[in-house]
Every structure is written in structure tokens, then in C-alpha cells.
Scaffold this motif. Structure first.
Motif, PDB file in Angstrom:
ATOM      1  N   LEU A   3       7.252  39.866 -33.394  1.00  0.00           N
ATOM      2  CA  LEU A   3       6.045  39.527 -32.651  1.00  0.00           C
ATOM      3  C   LEU A   3       6.081  40.134 -31.255  1.00  0.00           C
ATOM      4  O   LEU A   3       7.135  40.184 -30.617  1.00  0.00           O
ATOM      5  CB  LEU A   3       5.904  38.002 -32.518  1.00  0.00           C
ATOM      6  CG  LEU A   3       6.020  37.172 -33.793  1.00  0.00           C
ATOM      7  CD1 LEU A   3       6.022  35.685 -33.448  1.00  0.00           C
ATOM      8  CD2 LEU A   3       4.875  37.492 -34.752  1.00  0.00           C
ATOM      9  N   LYS A   4       4.913  40.572 -30.796  1.00  0.00           N
ATOM     10  CA  LYS A   4       4.724  40.918 -29.398  1.00  0.00           C
ATOM     11  C   LYS A   4       3.939  39.776 -28.771  1.00  0.00           C
ATOM     12  O   LYS A   4       2.811  39.495 -29.192  1.00  0.00           O
ATOM     13  CB  LYS A   4       3.998  42.254 -29.254  1.00  0.00           C
ATOM     14  CG  LYS A   4       4.880  43.442 -29.651  1.00  0.00           C
ATOM     15  CD  LYS A   4       4.252  44.764 -29.266  1.00  0.00           C
ATOM     16  CE  LYS A   4       5.211  45.921 -29.541  1.00  0.00           C
ATOM     17  NZ  LYS A   4       6.438  45.845 -28.725  1.00  0.00           N
ATOM     18  N   VAL A   5       4.532  39.123 -27.789  1.00  0.00           N
ATOM     19  CA  VAL A   5       3.984  37.885 -27.241  1.00  0.00           C
ATOM     20  C   VAL A   5       3.421  38.137 -25.847  1.00  0.00           C
ATOM     21  O   VAL A   5       4.066  38.771 -25.004  1.00  0.00           O
ATOM     22  CB  VAL A   5       5.074  36.792 -27.164  1.00  0.00           C
ATOM     23  CG1 VAL A   5       4.494  35.482 -26.649  1.00  0.00           C
ATOM     24  CG2 VAL A   5       5.724  36.595 -28.540  1.00  0.00           C
ATOM     25  N   THR A   6       2.207  37.640 -25.625  1.00  0.00           N
ATOM     26  CA  THR A   6       1.599  37.653 -24.291  1.00  0.00           C
ATOM     27  C   THR A   6       1.231  36.220 -23.927  1.00  0.00           C
ATOM     28  O   THR A   6       0.529  35.541 -24.690  1.00  0.00           O
ATOM     29  CB  THR A   6       0.337  38.527 -24.256  1.00  0.00           C
ATOM     30  OG1 THR A   6       0.662  39.864 -24.661  1.00  0.00           O
ATOM     31  CG2 THR A   6      -0.258  38.567 -22.853  1.00  0.00           C
ATOM     32  N   ARG A  64      -7.304  25.347 -15.202  1.00  0.00           N
ATOM     33  CA  ARG A  64      -7.250  23.907 -15.509  1.00  0.00           C
ATOM     34  C   ARG A  64      -5.965  23.518 -16.226  1.00  0.00           C
ATOM     35  O   ARG A  64      -5.946  22.616 -17.057  1.00  0.00           O
ATOM     36  CB  ARG A  64      -8.466  23.478 -16.332  1.00  0.00           C
ATOM     37  CG  ARG A  64      -9.784  23.555 -15.575  1.00  0.00           C
ATOM     38  CD  ARG A  64     -10.915  22.986 -16.418  1.00  0.00           C
ATOM     39  NE  ARG A  64     -12.157  22.983 -15.661  1.00  0.00           N
ATOM     40  CZ  ARG A  64     -12.558  22.006 -14.856  1.00  0.00           C
ATOM     41  NH1 ARG A  64     -11.773  20.954 -14.694  1.00  0.00           N
ATOM     42  NH2 ARG A  64     -13.690  22.086 -14.222  1.00  0.00           N
ATOM     43  N   GLY A  65      -4.898  24.234 -15.953  1.00  0.00           N
ATOM     44  CA  GLY A  65      -3.601  23.908 -16.535  1.00  0.00           C
ATOM     45  C   GLY A  65      -3.381  24.445 -17.926  1.00  0.00           C
ATOM     46  O   GLY A  65      -2.301  24.277 -18.500  1.00  0.00           O
ATOM     47  N   PHE A  66      -4.389  25.093 -18.492  1.00  0.00           N
ATOM     48  CA  PHE A  66      -4.248  25.632 -19.837  1.00  0.00           C
ATOM     49  C   PHE A  66      -3.536  26.981 -19.806  1.00  0.00           C
ATOM     50  O   PHE A  66      -3.711  27.781 -18.886  1.00  0.00           O
ATOM     51  CB  PHE A  66      -5.614  25.808 -20.502  1.00  0.00           C
ATOM     52  CG  PHE A  66      -6.271  24.521 -20.890  1.00  0.00           C
ATOM     53  CD1 PHE A  66      -5.928  23.875 -22.062  1.00  0.00           C
ATOM     54  CD2 PHE A  66      -7.232  23.953 -20.064  1.00  0.00           C
ATOM     55  CE1 PHE A  66      -6.534  22.689 -22.423  1.00  0.00           C
ATOM     56  CE2 PHE A  66      -7.846  22.762 -20.410  1.00  0.00           C
ATOM     57  CZ  PHE A  66      -7.493  22.125 -21.591  1.00  0.00           C
ATOM     58  N   VAL A  67      -2.737  27.225 -20.829  1.00  0.00           N
ATOM     59  CA  VAL A  67      -2.041  28.499 -20.991  1.00  0.00           C
ATOM     60  C   VAL A  67      -2.308  29.000 -22.411  1.00  0.00           C
ATOM     61  O   VAL A  67      -2.230  28.227 -23.376  1.00  0.00           O
ATOM     62  CB  VAL A  67      -0.524  28.348 -20.762  1.00  0.00           C
ATOM     63  CG1 VAL A  67       0.195  29.658 -21.037  1.00  0.00           C
ATOM     64  CG2 VAL A  67      -0.237  27.886 -19.335  1.00  0.00           C
ATOM     65  N   VAL A  68      -2.638  30.282 -22.534  1.00  0.00           N
ATOM     66  CA  VAL A  68      -2.890  30.865 -23.849  1.00  0.00           C
ATOM     67  C   VAL A  68      -1.700  31.740 -24.241  1.00  0.00           C
ATOM     68  O   VAL A  68      -1.121  32.438 -23.397  1.00  0.00           O
ATOM     69  CB  VAL A  68      -4.199  31.679 -23.869  1.00  0.00           C
ATOM     70  CG1 VAL A  68      -4.122  32.880 -22.956  1.00  0.00           C
ATOM     71  CG2 VAL A  68      -4.546  32.130 -25.295  1.00  0.00           C
ATOM     72  N   VAL A  69      -1.329  31.657 -25.502  1.00  0.00           N
ATOM     73  CA  VAL A  69      -0.250  32.473 -26.065  1.00  0.00           C
ATOM     74  C   VAL A  69      -0.843  33.347 -27.164  1.00  0.00           C
ATOM     75  O   VAL A  69      -1.429  32.831 -28.121  1.00  0.00           O
ATOM     76  CB  VAL A  69       0.879  31.601 -26.648  1.00  0.00           C
ATOM     77  CG1 VAL A  69       1.991  32.478 -27.214  1.00  0.00           C
ATOM     78  CG2 VAL A  69       1.425  30.639 -25.601  1.00  0.00           C
ATOM     79  N   LEU A  70      -0.743  34.654 -27.018  1.00  0.00           N
ATOM     80  CA  LEU A  70      -1.216  35.601 -28.026  1.00  0.00           C
ATOM     81  C   LEU A  70      -0.016  36.167 -28.770  1.00  0.00           C
ATOM     82  O   LEU A  70       0.930  36.659 -28.153  1.00  0.00           O
ATOM     83  CB  LEU A  70      -2.006  36.741 -27.373  1.00  0.00           C
ATOM     84  CG  LEU A  70      -3.229  36.340 -26.546  1.00  0.00           C
ATOM     85  CD1 LEU A  70      -3.885  37.587 -25.943  1.00  0.00           C
ATOM     86  CD2 LEU A  70      -4.242  35.579 -27.395  1.00  0.00           C
ATOM     87  N   VAL A  92       3.031  36.888 -18.896  1.00  0.00           N
ATOM     88  CA  VAL A  92       4.410  37.172 -19.289  1.00  0.00           C
ATOM     89  C   VAL A  92       4.360  37.843 -20.659  1.00  0.00           C
ATOM     90  O   VAL A  92       3.704  37.335 -21.569  1.00  0.00           O
ATOM     91  CB  VAL A  92       5.261  35.887 -19.362  1.00  0.00           C
ATOM     92  CG1 VAL A  92       6.679  36.216 -19.791  1.00  0.00           C
ATOM     93  CG2 VAL A  92       5.248  35.153 -18.029  1.00  0.00           C
ATOM     94  N   ARG A  93       5.029  38.966 -20.785  1.00  0.00           N
ATOM     95  CA  ARG A  93       5.037  39.680 -22.063  1.00  0.00           C
ATOM     96  C   ARG A  93       6.467  39.929 -22.512  1.00  0.00           C
ATOM     97  O   ARG A  93       7.323  40.280 -21.690  1.00  0.00           O
ATOM     98  CB  ARG A  93       4.306  41.022 -21.931  1.00  0.00           C
ATOM     99  CG  ARG A  93       2.801  40.904 -21.758  1.00  0.00           C
ATOM    100  CD  ARG A  93       2.156  42.254 -21.604  1.00  0.00           C
ATOM    101  NE  ARG A  93       0.710  42.190 -21.616  1.00  0.00           N
ATOM    102  CZ  ARG A  93      -0.086  43.221 -21.391  1.00  0.00           C
ATOM    103  NH1 ARG A  93       0.447  44.414 -21.143  1.00  0.00           N
ATOM    104  NH2 ARG A  93      -1.398  43.087 -21.414  1.00  0.00           N
ATOM    105  N   PHE A  94       6.713  39.789 -23.790  1.00  0.00           N
ATOM    106  CA  PHE A  94       8.041  40.059 -24.337  1.00  0.00           C
ATOM    107  C   PHE A  94       7.954  40.175 -25.846  1.00  0.00           C
ATOM    108  O   PHE A  94       6.956  39.780 -26.469  1.00  0.00           O
ATOM    109  CB  PHE A  94       9.040  38.962 -23.940  1.00  0.00           C
ATOM    110  CG  PHE A  94       8.625  37.570 -24.351  1.00  0.00           C
ATOM    111  CD1 PHE A  94       9.074  37.012 -25.545  1.00  0.00           C
ATOM    112  CD2 PHE A  94       7.790  36.815 -23.535  1.00  0.00           C
ATOM    113  CE1 PHE A  94       8.710  35.726 -25.924  1.00  0.00           C
ATOM    114  CE2 PHE A  94       7.431  35.522 -23.902  1.00  0.00           C
ATOM    115  CZ  PHE A  94       7.877  34.987 -25.102  1.00  0.00           C
TER     116      PHE A  94
END
Length: 393
Positions: A137-140, A146-152, A93-95
Motif C-alpha cells: 500500500l501507498k498511504v497518504t 474539525r479534528g478529522f483525519v483522512v487516510v488514503l 504524511v506519506r509512506f
């Protein structure tokens, strides 16, 4: 794909591998191992990793300054929603996102280049406004197994601020320069045609002279802004007593103050040493005093003080007036280029709106800060703070 983008992709893949090896069902994340820490340092963006319980297990320090993470949780609702969506849908998801830096992190944000200008504006610290600008911010957001989600979090604030400043600069300078030019054209046309009586010509000439002075001040202020861009680093050759440029600034404004019946009182209880460019500091303090004179009633008094902050680690110059004051809504904007408040009078109408911007830039080039305390009808206190020279704390 650009090189930075390729680095991010490769680093994210490695992060997936590291996390999948480190985290087994039922295990908690206690600390960051060296390999993951090295990977985070490699990424050019801020990183947040959220586990299956929506608990933040990894977070770059800047994510706290951006107001995205607090304690062990994602506190921004849009990112929290995107985390759930990415986990459920299994895709990125990007926004774009705009946030505000929490008050307690604003000084850290300044040291990280986040663009906030802070200062010690009073011992009580009440109702003080510095410059607190938004974080763009540009968020990805994407799942990594394993249920982990990364936010850049890609901070593009400087780029956005540059574009806004450039556009505003062009628009405002163009408008400021066109008016004197058109006035001179009208005056020249009247003189060439021989029409118009002497009174009209004198009125037009007076207006043209006033606009020419306005343009002269504008050009000088722009040149000062250009000069106040390079950082002033500590050196024995630029060690100076702060009261010297402050006294010179007071003297520069003495005639205008006398014409208005305004009393300028300078208090410098001790010699305070700083590293700095004396002429720049003189101009900055002069702009603070000039601003106070312009917005004070005839016969008022203005206090200029030189001292140190409450903590004793900063040199502080305060300009205190009893003038009209500034509304709460407008205080955060007073250091912006070309900003003019709503409380203008005939005396302040010809202002350019660059004086306090110059103060801000001089503060930044000296690794210092500027702030304002103000209340309508009670006056204002503008504070310039600079690092003390070594051995003067």
C-alpha cells in the motif's frame, strides 16, 4: 498532476466540505449520507476517516481486508501513529506499507482481486495453507479540519507482484535454459576435439539427454502457464463431469506410478458437474498426482477423490499422499513459480518448480481455489476446488 491525482485532490476537498457541514461539536456520526458515499465511490483508493477521538467514522470495505481497520479503530500501528502526527502537525504524511489480510477476510480479498488463493482442503479445516500474499500500500494521511483525519490507501499490490514475478521469471528461466545449452556445448567440444575416452563421452551424453528432457518439460510447462491465464466462464458448451478429466489425469500418471510400485486409487462417488476446460483440468490434476508420486516412497499409496465441499457448494478434487510432507514454513510458498522445497531427493532433483503453479493458475481461471494440508512425515493433501455447475448443488 495526472488526471487520477487531480480527481483524488478534488474529491478530498469535497470530503472536507461535506464533513465540516455534517459534523458539529458534540455530534456523532451515525451513518454515511448519499453525497459522501458517492464521493467515496469516486475515489480510486480506499478511504478511512478518523475523528478527534481516533474513532473510525468512515471506512471503505477494503481497509478491513488490508488489515488496517478492525471494528471502529485503526489497528495498524504505523497508520495510527501517522494519524496523530498529521493531526498535530497539520500536514500530510506519506509512506509505503505492507500488510497481511486477516484470515477471516481472505476469501473476500480473493473476490476483490487481492491475490489470495483459497480452497476447502479438508472437512476439519485444520492446518491448511492456501496462498496468502502481502498487500503493498501507498498511504497518504492528512488532516481535513474539525479534528478529522483522512487516510488514503492506494493498493499497488498487483503492480508489485507483476514486477516480482517478471524479475523472478526472467532470472529462473534464464538459469534453467542456460544449463542444458552449456552441457551441449561441452559435449560438442569433446566430440570435435576427439579427446576423452568413450566412458566420459557416454556420461556427458547421458547428462545432456537428461538436461534436454528437463528443458522440454520446462518449455511445455511455460506454454501451459500461458494458456491458463484467460478466465473460463460458465457456458453450456463447457459443462462437463469432473471425474472425466480426473480419470484421464490418473491414467496419464499410471505408468510412472507402476514403475515405483505406487498404488493410485480413484474414488468418485457421484457425478459432479462443473463448467471448465477439460484439458486444463486434466493437466492440473495430473500435476497434483505427479507431485504426490515424486514425493512418496516406493510402494506407497495415493488416493484421488472427486466430490463436493462440506458446504455442498463446490466441486472438490483431493490428492492424498503419505509422503515426506511439507514444513509449516514452506507450505505458503508451494504454489509459487519455480519454488523448490528443501526436502529434495535424487528422484525430485530434476523438477522445474512449475507444476503446482500450473495447478494454481488453472484454479484461478476456473474461479476456483487450491490449498494444501501437510505435516512433515505425515504426507500431504492437495485440494482443487471449482464452482459447481448450475443445478448440481
Amino acid at each position: 498532476m495526472t488526471v487520477p491525482a487531480a480527481v483524488v485532490v478534488v474529491a478530498t476537498v469535497v470530503l472536507v466540505v461535506i464533513l465540516s457541514r455534517r459534523h458539529r461539536p458534540g455530534e456523532a456520526v451515525d451513518e454515511l449520507d448519499d453525497s459522501t458515499a458517492s464521493l467515496l465511490a469516486l475515489l480510486g483508493e480506499s478511504v478511512v476517516v478518523v475523528d478527534s477521538s481516533d474513532e473510525v467514522v468512515l471506512a471503505s470495505p477494503s481497509s478491513y481486508c488490508f488489515g488496517v481497520v478492525a471494528d471502529d479503530a485503526v489497528v495498524d500501528s504505523r497508520i495510527a501513529e501517522a494519524v496523530g502526527k498529521a493531526r498535530r502537525g497539520g500536514h500530510r504524511v506519506r509512506f509505503d506499507l505492507t500488510t497481511s489480510t486477516p484470515e477471516r477476510f481472505r476469501e473476500d480479498a480473493e473476490s476483490m482481486g487481492g491475490g489470495s488463493v483459497v480452497g476447502d482442503a479438508g472437512d476439519d479445516g485444520s492446518d491448511v495453507s492456501g496462498v496468502s500474499r502481502p498487500n503493498w500500500l501507498k498511504v497518504t494521511v492528512g488532516p481535513i479540519g474539525r479534528g478529522f483525519v483522512v487516510v488514503l490507501l492506494d493498493d499497488v499490490s498487483e503492480r508489485m507482484r507483476f514486477m516480482q514475478t517478471r524479475d523472478s521469471f526472467i532470472e529462473n528461466v534464464s538459469a534453467q535454459l542456460l544449463e542444458p545449452t552449456r552441457s551441449m556445448e561441452r559435449l560438442a567440444s569433446s566430440l570435435e576435439s576427439g579427446h576423452g575416452d568413450e566412458t566420459d563421452l557416454r556420461r556427458a551424453a547421458s547428462r545432456t539427454r537428461r538436461l534436454a528432457r528437463h528443458m522440454d518439460r520446462l518449455v511445455n510447462d511455460l506454454l501451459l502457464l500461458i494458456r491458463a491465464q484467460e478466465p473460463v466462464d460458465a457456458a453450456e458448451s463447457n459443462r462437463l463431469a469432473l471425474d472425466v478429466p480426473v480419470r484421464a489425469a490418473r491414467d496419464d500418471c499410471a505408468l510412472e506410478a507402476k514403475e515405483r510400485g505406487v498404488a493410485l486409487r480413484l474414488t468418485a462417488d457421484r457425478v459432479v458437474m462443473v463448467h471448465g476446460d477439460g484439458p486444463q483440468i486434466r493437466v492440473a490434476v495430473g500435476r497434483m498426482i505427479d507431485n504426490a508420486i515424486r514425493y512418496s516412497p516406493d510402494g506407497a499409496s495415493i488416493d484421488v477423490t472427486v466430490g463436493t465441499s462440506t458446504a455442498g457448494d463446490r466441486a472438490v478434487v483431493r490428492v492424498i499422499d503419505r509422503g515426506a510432507g511439507i514444513s509449516r514454513e514452506e507450505r505458503p510458498r508451494v504454489f509459487e513459480r519455480f519454488f523448490r522445497g528443501s526436502n529434495q531427493s535424487a528422484r525430485t532433483a530434476d523438477g522445474v518448480g512449475l507444476g503446482l503453479a500450473i495447478v494454481k493458475h488453472v484454479a484461478l481461471t476456473h474461479h476456483g481455489g487450491v490449498s494444501v494440508w501437510s505435516a512433515p512425515g505425515q504426507g500431504s493433501t492437495f485440494t482443487l476446488s471449482l464452482p459447481l455447475a448450475d443445478g448440481d448443488s
